[in-house]
Design a protein around this motif. Structure first.
Motif, PDB file in Angstrom:
ATOM      1  N   LEU A 121       0.817  -1.226   0.000  1.00  0.00           N
ATOM      2  CA  LEU A 121       0.000   0.000   0.000  1.00  0.00           C
ATOM      3  C   LEU A 121       0.844   1.265   0.000  1.00  0.00           C
ATOM      4  O   LEU A 121       0.429   2.293  -0.536  1.00  0.00           O
ATOM      5  N   HIS A 122       2.006   1.202   0.642  1.00  0.00           N
ATOM      6  CA  HIS A 122       2.802   2.421   0.806  1.00  0.00           C
ATOM      7  C   HIS A 122       4.072   2.416  -0.033  1.00  0.00           C
ATOM      8  O   HIS A 122       4.991   3.182   0.227  1.00  0.00           O
ATOM      9  N   GLY A 123       4.118   1.538  -1.061  1.00  0.00           N
ATOM     10  CA  GLY A 123       5.264   1.542  -1.968  1.00  0.00           C
ATOM     11  C   GLY A 123       6.390   0.643  -1.496  1.00  0.00           C
ATOM     12  O   GLY A 123       6.187  -0.254  -0.673  1.00  0.00           O
ATOM     13  N   PHE A 128      11.816   3.179  -7.553  1.00  0.00           N
ATOM     14  CA  PHE A 128      12.119   4.613  -7.623  1.00  0.00           C
ATOM     15  C   PHE A 128      11.282   5.250  -8.714  1.00  0.00           C
ATOM     16  O   PHE A 128      10.845   4.579  -9.640  1.00  0.00           O
ATOM     17  N   ARG A 129      11.070   6.568  -8.572  1.00  0.00           N
ATOM     18  CA  ARG A 129      10.354   7.259  -9.642  1.00  0.00           C
ATOM     19  C   ARG A 129      10.859   8.690  -9.770  1.00  0.00           C
ATOM     20  O   ARG A 129      11.465   9.233  -8.839  1.00  0.00           O
ATOM     21  N   CYS A 130      10.553   9.273 -10.936  1.00  0.00           N
ATOM     22  CA  CYS A 130      10.932  10.661 -11.203  1.00  0.00           C
ATOM     23  C   CYS A 130      10.108  11.561 -10.276  1.00  0.00           C
ATOM     24  O   CYS A 130       8.887  11.432 -10.207  1.00  0.00           O
ATOM     25  N   ALA A 131      10.782  12.470  -9.568  1.00  0.00           N
ATOM     26  CA  ALA A 131      10.065  13.346  -8.628  1.00  0.00           C
ATOM     27  C   ALA A 131       9.201  14.362  -9.370  1.00  0.00           C
ATOM     28  O   ALA A 131       8.302  14.966  -8.792  1.00  0.00           O
ATOM     29  N   ASP A 132       9.471  14.527 -10.678  1.00  0.00           N
ATOM     30  CA  ASP A 132       8.725  15.526 -11.434  1.00  0.00           C
ATOM     31  C   ASP A 132       7.439  14.952 -12.029  1.00  0.00           C
ATOM     32  O   ASP A 132       6.361  15.516 -11.863  1.00  0.00           O
ATOM     33  N   ASP A 133       7.544  13.791 -12.728  1.00  0.00           N
ATOM     34  CA  ASP A 133       6.338  13.293 -13.409  1.00  0.00           C
ATOM     35  C   ASP A 133       5.944  11.876 -12.977  1.00  0.00           C
ATOM     36  O   ASP A 133       5.059  11.268 -13.585  1.00  0.00           O
ATOM     37  N   ASP A 134       6.583  11.333 -11.953  1.00  0.00           N
ATOM     38  CA  ASP A 134       6.184  10.059 -11.343  1.00  0.00           C
ATOM     39  C   ASP A 134       6.442   8.814 -12.185  1.00  0.00           C
ATOM     40  O   ASP A 134       6.009   7.720 -11.808  1.00  0.00           O
ATOM     41  N   THR A 135       7.133   8.945 -13.333  1.00  0.00           N
ATOM     42  CA  THR A 135       7.412   7.714 -14.102  1.00  0.00           C
ATOM     43  C   THR A 135       8.455   6.863 -13.361  1.00  0.00           C
ATOM     44  O   THR A 135       9.349   7.402 -12.695  1.00  0.00           O
ATOM     45  N   ALA A 136       8.315   5.540 -13.519  1.00  0.00           N
ATOM     46  CA  ALA A 136       9.238   4.620 -12.839  1.00  0.00           C
ATOM     47  C   ALA A 136      10.654   4.820 -13.384  1.00  0.00           C
ATOM     48  O   ALA A 136      10.842   5.020 -14.592  1.00  0.00           O
ATOM     49  N   ALA A 138      14.518   2.993 -13.326  1.00  0.00           N
ATOM     50  CA  ALA A 138      15.217   1.743 -12.948  1.00  0.00           C
ATOM     51  C   ALA A 138      16.589   2.075 -12.371  1.00  0.00           C
ATOM     52  O   ALA A 138      17.618   1.746 -12.946  1.00  0.00           O
ATOM     53  N   TRP A 139      16.602   2.706 -11.222  1.00  0.00           N
ATOM     54  CA  TRP A 139      17.878   3.063 -10.586  1.00  0.00           C
ATOM     55  C   TRP A 139      18.360   1.888  -9.738  1.00  0.00           C
ATOM     56  O   TRP A 139      17.561   1.208  -9.091  1.00  0.00           O
ATOM     57  N   GLU A 140      19.680   1.658  -9.762  1.00  0.00           N
ATOM     58  CA  GLU A 140      20.203   0.546  -8.955  1.00  0.00           C
ATOM     59  C   GLU A 140      21.118   1.091  -7.862  1.00  0.00           C
ATOM     60  O   GLU A 140      21.997   1.917  -8.144  1.00  0.00           O
ATOM     61  N   ASP A 141      20.906   0.644  -6.641  1.00  0.00           N
ATOM     62  CA  ASP A 141      21.720   1.090  -5.504  1.00  0.00           C
ATOM     63  C   ASP A 141      22.977   0.226  -5.430  1.00  0.00           C
ATOM     64  O   ASP A 141      22.967  -0.865  -4.860  1.00  0.00           O
ATOM     65  N   HIS A 142      24.082   0.729  -6.013  1.00  0.00           N
ATOM     66  CA  HIS A 142      25.317  -0.076  -6.025  1.00  0.00           C
ATOM     67  C   HIS A 142      25.944  -0.202  -4.641  1.00  0.00           C
ATOM     68  O   HIS A 142      26.824  -1.015  -4.437  1.00  0.00           O
ATOM     69  N   ALA A 169      15.257  15.609 -13.815  1.00  0.00           N
ATOM     70  CA  ALA A 169      14.729  15.946 -12.482  1.00  0.00           C
ATOM     71  C   ALA A 169      15.302  14.967 -11.455  1.00  0.00           C
ATOM     72  O   ALA A 169      15.943  13.981 -11.811  1.00  0.00           O
ATOM     73  N   GLN A 170      15.069  15.248 -10.193  1.00  0.00           N
ATOM     74  CA  GLN A 170      15.565  14.322  -9.170  1.00  0.00           C
ATOM     75  C   GLN A 170      14.727  13.042  -9.138  1.00  0.00           C
ATOM     76  O   GLN A 170      13.545  13.049  -9.500  1.00  0.00           O
ATOM     77  N   VAL A 171      15.372  11.971  -8.673  1.00  0.00           N
ATOM     78  CA  VAL A 171      14.681  10.691  -8.490  1.00  0.00           C
ATOM     79  C   VAL A 171      14.345  10.558  -7.007  1.00  0.00           C
ATOM     80  O   VAL A 171      15.151  10.899  -6.146  1.00  0.00           O
ATOM     81  N   ARG A 172      13.124  10.067  -6.704  1.00  0.00           N
ATOM     82  CA  ARG A 172      12.702   9.877  -5.314  1.00  0.00           C
ATOM     83  C   ARG A 172      12.344   8.409  -5.073  1.00  0.00           C
ATOM     84  O   ARG A 172      12.074   7.678  -6.051  1.00  0.00           O
ATOM     85  N   PRO A 173      12.317   7.980  -3.837  1.00  0.00           N
ATOM     86  CA  PRO A 173      11.859   6.611  -3.581  1.00  0.00           C
ATOM     87  C   PRO A 173      10.372   6.490  -3.910  1.00  0.00           C
ATOM     88  O   PRO A 173       9.623   7.466  -3.765  1.00  0.00           O
ATOM     89  N   ASP A 174       9.965   5.314  -4.374  1.00  0.00           N
ATOM     90  CA  ASP A 174       8.555   5.089  -4.720  1.00  0.00           C
ATOM     91  C   ASP A 174       7.786   4.715  -3.449  1.00  0.00           C
ATOM     92  O   ASP A 174       7.363   3.579  -3.246  1.00  0.00           O
TER      93      ASP A 174
END
Ligand code: NAD
Length: 264
Positions: A121-123, A128-136, A138-142, A169-174
């Motif tokens: 429910l809470h992601g 991750f998603r774009c903080a500007d337009d919410d598209t997914a 695929a960022w990887e946390d190395h 734009a910045q990427v935010r956690p989903d």
């Protein structure tokens, strides 16, 4: 001898259930070492309140602080292991015709325990998603498994959010933050499942965060048998058909054992 006294009716309702919904919250992961929001916070992060991280305003004020808080939580979640409560729910799913885990957690431990039908429910800390337009994105946390990177975060060195490859734009956690609406699709699926279930298990949630907290009420109003597992009493306790005031890692395996020994 059993430490949790399980009413016979609870066993019978679970055994006969065609559809079960398990609503879980931070408490189910406490025994995996992931602190709940209400547990005392230690180290660097203790000087902040959760509102300093988990709101859109917090992101606007200091996106590096918010990003770093979630990087810290993601790396802790990655190191954690599913506990006997997560494993017992996965086993219950294998023996129930139609079972859905609806979780408020973002740590991925239900899936790692083997639960197949999970509504987050809470992601998730791992999307991750774009903080500007919410598209997914695929960022990887190395640095997911990098102990030094974790130590740097604990010392207060912040990480900058990555940049969206499409628009810069910045990427935010989903993650669904406080003050943000619940995404319609998972919410609709969870509400439908709650209305259609025979038994609703509510595990490790303070039942304070809405709309998730309304799901058990929806289930009960539609005729489901309501079981709560939480060492502390909550607003839901008096509405439950059975409230086990015990840790999830103890109560759920015991419930499963009771079901197995009553089978056949
Ligand atoms: P909460 O922190 O409000 O409440 C946790 C509940 O778990 C409390 O009622 C507590 O008594 C109970 N609890 C503690 N230890 C337990 C145990 N061993 N067994 C069973 N119950 C136990 O958590 P919430 O209701 O999930 O709401 C807070 C929000 O915080 C949620 O939206 C969630 O997304 C987020 N959150 C997620 C995680 C995670 O992913 N693991 C961790 C912290 C917070």
């Amino acid at each position: 001898m059993s430490k949790v006294v399980i009413p016979q009716e609870a066993i019978e309702r679970l055994r006969a259930a065609r559809a079960i919904v398990a609503l879980t919250g931070a408490g189910i992961s406490a025994e995996s070492g992931i602190p709940t929001f209400r547990a005392p916070v230690t180290g660097l992060w203790s000087q902040y309140r959760v509102e300093d991280f988990a709101t859109p305003g917090a992101w606007r004020r200091n996106s590096a602080l918010v990003w770093s808080w979630y990087s810290h939580r993601r790396r802790l979640a990655y190191r954690a292991q599913p506990n006997p409560a997560h494993l017992a729910l996965a086993e219950l799913e294998r023996r129930t015709p139609n079972m859905i885990v609806v979780t408020q957690n973002v740590d991925g431990l239900h899936q790692r325990a083997g639960s197949r039908t999970v509504i987050e429910l809470h992601g998730s800390l791992f999307r991750f998603r774009c903080a500007d337009d919410d598209t997914a994105v695929a960022w990887e946390d190395h640095d997911i498994d990098n102990a030094e990177a974790l130590e740097r975060l604990e010392r207060g060195e912040l990480e900058a959010p990555p940049v969206c490859p499409q628009c810069g734009a910045q990427v935010r956690p989903d993650i669904v933050w406080f003050e943000e609406p619940m995404p319609r699709k998972p919410w609709g699926a969870a509400a439908n499942a709650a209305q259609a279930c025979d038994v609703c298990l509510v595990i490790g949630t303070s039942a304070l965060v809405y709309p998730a907290a309304s799901l058990p009420q929806l289930a009960k109003a539609s005729g489901a048998y309501l079981i709560e597992i939480n060492p502390e009493a909550t607003d839901l306790t008096r509405r439950a058909n059975w409230s086990a005031q015990a840790r999830a890692g103890v109560a759920l395996p015991e419930l499963l054992r009771a079901l197995e020994s009553s089978a056949g």
